[in-house]
Write an enzyme that holds these catalytic residues in place. Structure first.
Site: not given
Ligand code: KIV
Length: 275
Positions: A46-47, A85, A114, A116, A183
């Site tokens: 989600d970056s 994510d 994934k 968080e 992280e």
């Molecule tokens: O959103 C993302 O790119 C991430 C990575 C930094 C692990 O969660």
């Protein structure tokens, strides 16, 4: 040797024998390059919100954003394990968690998702796993909680805070997560977690002792320069090369040296005469 598609057991087998490599990708061309380079896991992070969509944080990213980009990454990924994510608020209830994880799998062709968080995300992780979907955890600096954490800061620097992260890692493993991203935590804490867990840890700003490493692709190729976190190594500086190329194009268009005959199409003289 013929290359085979990476599966979750391949990732888990690497613990204690070989480092795991993971990078993000957000579109078809970058996914193709990352896959071609032999990276084990591609994360559609989600970056996306910050490095591609231009937001100040990951919070505005929606499920529709994630699905659209993950579909493109899927089309460019032949071998790597593909992880989607789960964005902010997409796993705030167990029902939402399962519904949205299923979208990643069915609509976007992911191999896993994934999410968080530690204790606060256990119920969501458990529900997704119960639905048969593999889950990767993510602890330490969890950008979706940036407000609660008081900014993008290293986590786990006091014994109390470190113990919470260590306990959370154990809880995520117990619930069935196949791997955990760590992280921005002190390398000593990442080493403890890595040695106490059976599942692999993937570090970002968590030192060399994690079982693998992940970086945001735009950071490592120098395509995002609003800020460069301390844990990032820029292996190339693509922004500067792209600007040089664009400037050369501008110059050649303006002075008439592009396009040349080799870029032209022609019509036969007798056809031209009929016009
Ligand atoms: O959103 C993302 O790119 C991430 C990575 C930094 C692990 O969660």
């Amino acid at each position: 040797m013929e290359r085979e598609k990476v599966k979750i057991p391949n990732i888990q087998k690497k613990k204690n024998s070989q480092k795991i490599t993971m990078l993000t990708a957000y579109d078809y061309p970058m996914a193709k390059l990352v896959d071609q380079a032999g990276i084990d896991i591609i994360l559609v992070g989600d970056s996306l919100g910050m490095v591609v969509l231009g937001y100040d944080s990951t919070l505005p990213v929606t499920m529709d954003d994630m699905i659209r980009h993950t579909q493109a990454v899927r089309r460019g990924t032949e071998y790597a394990l593909l992880v989607g994510d789960m964005p902010y608020k997409s796993y705030d209830t167990e029902t939402n968690a399962v519904k949205n994880a299923e979208r990643f799998m069915k609509d976007a062709g992911c191999d896993a998702v994934k999410l968080e968080g530690g204790t606060e995300s256990l119920a969501a992780a458990r529900a997704i796993l119960k639905a048969g979907i593999p889950v990767m955890g993510h602890l330490g600096l969890t950008p979706q909680s940036v407000e609660k954490l008081g900014g993008y800061k290293v986590q786990g620097k006091t014994p109390e805070a470190a113990k919470v992260i260590i306990d959370d890692a154990k809880k995520l493993e117990k619930v069935g997560c196949f791997s955990i991203v760590l992280e921005c935590i002190p390398s000593e804490i990442a080493r403890i977690i890595t040695s106490e867990l059976k599942v692999p840890t993937i570090g970002i700003g968590a030192g060399v002792d994690c079982d693998g490493q992940v970086l945001v692709i735009n950071d490592m190729v120098g395509l995002f320069d609003r800020f460069v976190p301390k844990f990032v190594k820029q292996y190339i500086k693509l922004s500067a090369q792209i600007v040089d190329g664009i400037k050369a194009y501008k110059r050649e268009v303006e002075d008439g040296s592009f396009p040349t005959k080799e870029h032209e199409f022609k019509i036969k003289t007798e056809e031209l005469k009929k016009i």
